[in-house]
Write an enzyme that holds these catalytic residues in place. Structure first.
Site, PDB file in Angstrom:
ATOM      1  N   CYS A 101      -5.610  -2.638   2.723  1.00 53.17           N
ATOM      2  CA  CYS A 101      -5.955  -2.746   4.688  1.00 53.17           C
ATOM      3  C   CYS A 101      -6.411  -3.109   5.072  1.00 53.17           C
ATOM      4  O   CYS A 101      -6.759  -4.466   4.960  1.00 53.17           O
ATOM      5  CB  CYS A 101      -4.604  -1.687   4.754  1.00 53.17           C
ATOM      6  SG  CYS A 101      -3.682  -1.412   5.826  1.00 53.17           S
TER       7      CYS A 101
ATOM      8  N   GLU B  65       0.312  -1.505  -0.311  1.00 51.23           N
ATOM      9  CA  GLU B  65      -0.141  -0.191   0.065  1.00 51.23           C
ATOM     10  C   GLU B  65       0.485   1.290  -0.047  1.00 51.23           C
ATOM     11  O   GLU B  65       1.972   1.408   0.771  1.00 51.23           O
ATOM     12  CB  GLU B  65      -0.596  -0.147   1.577  1.00 51.23           C
ATOM     13  CG  GLU B  65      -2.047   1.444   0.869  1.00 51.23           C
ATOM     14  CD  GLU B  65      -2.883   1.316   2.421  1.00 51.23           C
ATOM     15  OE1 GLU B  65      -2.220   0.794   3.378  1.00 51.23           O
ATOM     16  OE2 GLU B  65      -3.895   1.738   2.274  1.00 51.23           O
TER      17      GLU B  65
ATOM     18  N   LYS C 293      -9.603   0.991  -2.483  1.00 51.73           N
ATOM     19  CA  LYS C 293     -10.470   1.293  -0.783  1.00 51.73           C
ATOM     20  C   LYS C 293     -11.519   1.583  -0.707  1.00 51.73           C
ATOM     21  O   LYS C 293     -11.569   2.623  -0.425  1.00 51.73           O
ATOM     22  CB  LYS C 293      -8.717   2.054  -0.347  1.00 51.73           C
ATOM     23  CG  LYS C 293      -9.261   1.516   1.685  1.00 51.73           C
ATOM     24  CD  LYS C 293      -7.974   2.086   2.014  1.00 51.73           C
ATOM     25  CE  LYS C 293      -7.714   1.490   3.708  1.00 51.73           C
ATOM     26  NZ  LYS C 293      -5.910   1.920   3.992  1.00 51.73           N
TER      27      LYS C 293
END
Ligand SMILES: O=C([O-])CC(=O)C(=O)O
Length: 290
Positions: free
Chosen positions: A162, A49, A121
């Site tokens: 994440c 990331e 994300k």
């Protein structure tokens, strides 16, 4: 969705990159790591990331690139590197600027450098553990609108970034669509990482009976955000196939896709679900290319 093809055995490389404030240097580091991984026989390469910039709300706007309209030196390099190396590339994530908004975006390329999918994300990292870890991605970033399932030469991938790993429903939805590998470029930290990082990866693997890949930046002592590192590959029986500490490195694992079928046959959880008692509702459209 049709059943995913079986790619046989695939060597995966997770590049735990040293990320600095120097974007050009970060691009050069990532390029060298991809070349090196391919040289060592990897067919699937995964980056962390936010590999082109420090993990901070101060940095995201100034390091952001417009991936579709350009200029986008980071993702242009990824496309070229994937083609030169002949690998499927899950290009970690970079800050993306699109129509006045910023996203935390992962691009997936095939071995010719073609952009197969983009995942933004979906769950933003807004947490507050007073005195220990406070971060609010929503100060600068906008969440993505959907899940991302992508068929590649290295299997059917479900992509999360994440904090997305904390939401089992997203992984379940991917499994329902036949995903064989859950891939999470991530950057946990020294507060949440020790207890949660591997636990979450193994949990997503044991629930969904698939491979789980988590790829982090290395810990940079000079950075304001101390990444946990510990990039890890977990197998479909929740076994750790490869892992590391927090230094810059590349780790490798052989993914044997027959294992996904085998584990799903050993423990036929999908057939044993009690749909009369509960149900996963998929409100998203099919695989998204945002
Ligand atoms: O950075 C993120 O998105 C997630 C993270 O560190 C955590 O959940 O602990």
């Amino acid at each position: 969705m049709a059943e995913a093809a079986d790619p046989g055995k695939v060597k995966v490389a997770l590049c735990q990159l040293h990320v600095t404030a120097d974007k050009e240097q970060n691009i050069a580091t990532a390029k060298a790591a991809i070349e090196d991984a391919a040289h060592n026989g990897a067919k699937l390469v995964v980056l962390p990331e936010m590999w082109n910039c420090p993990y901070s709300n101060d940095s995201f706007p100034s390091y952001a690139e417009d991936i579709e309209a350009g200029p986008s030196p980071s993702t242009d390099m990824l496309a070229a590197a994937a083609a030169a190396a002949g690998v499927t590339l899950v290009g970690g994530s970079v800050p993306e600027r699109s129509v006045g908004k910023l996203y935390n975006t992962c691009c997936v390329f095939d071995h010719t450098g073609k952009l197969l999918a983009k995942h933004r994300k979906t769950h933003l990292f807004d947490i507050d553990i007073p005195g220990k870890m406070t971060f609010k991605e929503s100060l600068t970033l906008t969440p993505g609108e959907g899940p991302t399932v992508v068929d590649t030469a290295a299997g059917r991938l479900g992509v999360g970034i994440c904090y997305d790993i904390r939401f089992p429903e997203l992984a379940m939805l991917y499994a329902k669509r036949g995903v064989q590998v859950l891939v999470y470029p991530g950057a946990f930290n020294t507060v949440t990482g020790p207890l949660h990082w591997e636990l979450l990866a193994r949990a997503r693997a044991v629930d969904n009976q698939c491979f789980v890949i988590t790829c982090s930046p290395a810990r940079n002592p000079d950075a304001s955000y101390q990444a946990w590192g510990h990039s890890t590959v977990v197998g479909p029986f929740a076994e750790v196939l490869a892992t590391t500490e927090h230094e810059p490195t590349t780790i490798y694992a052989d993914l044997d896709f027959a294992q996904v079928k085998e584990r799903r046959a050993n423990l036929p959880l999908t057939q044993q679900k009690r749909h009369d008692l509960y149900e996963l509702v998929d409100r998203s459209s099919s695989s998204s290319k945002q």
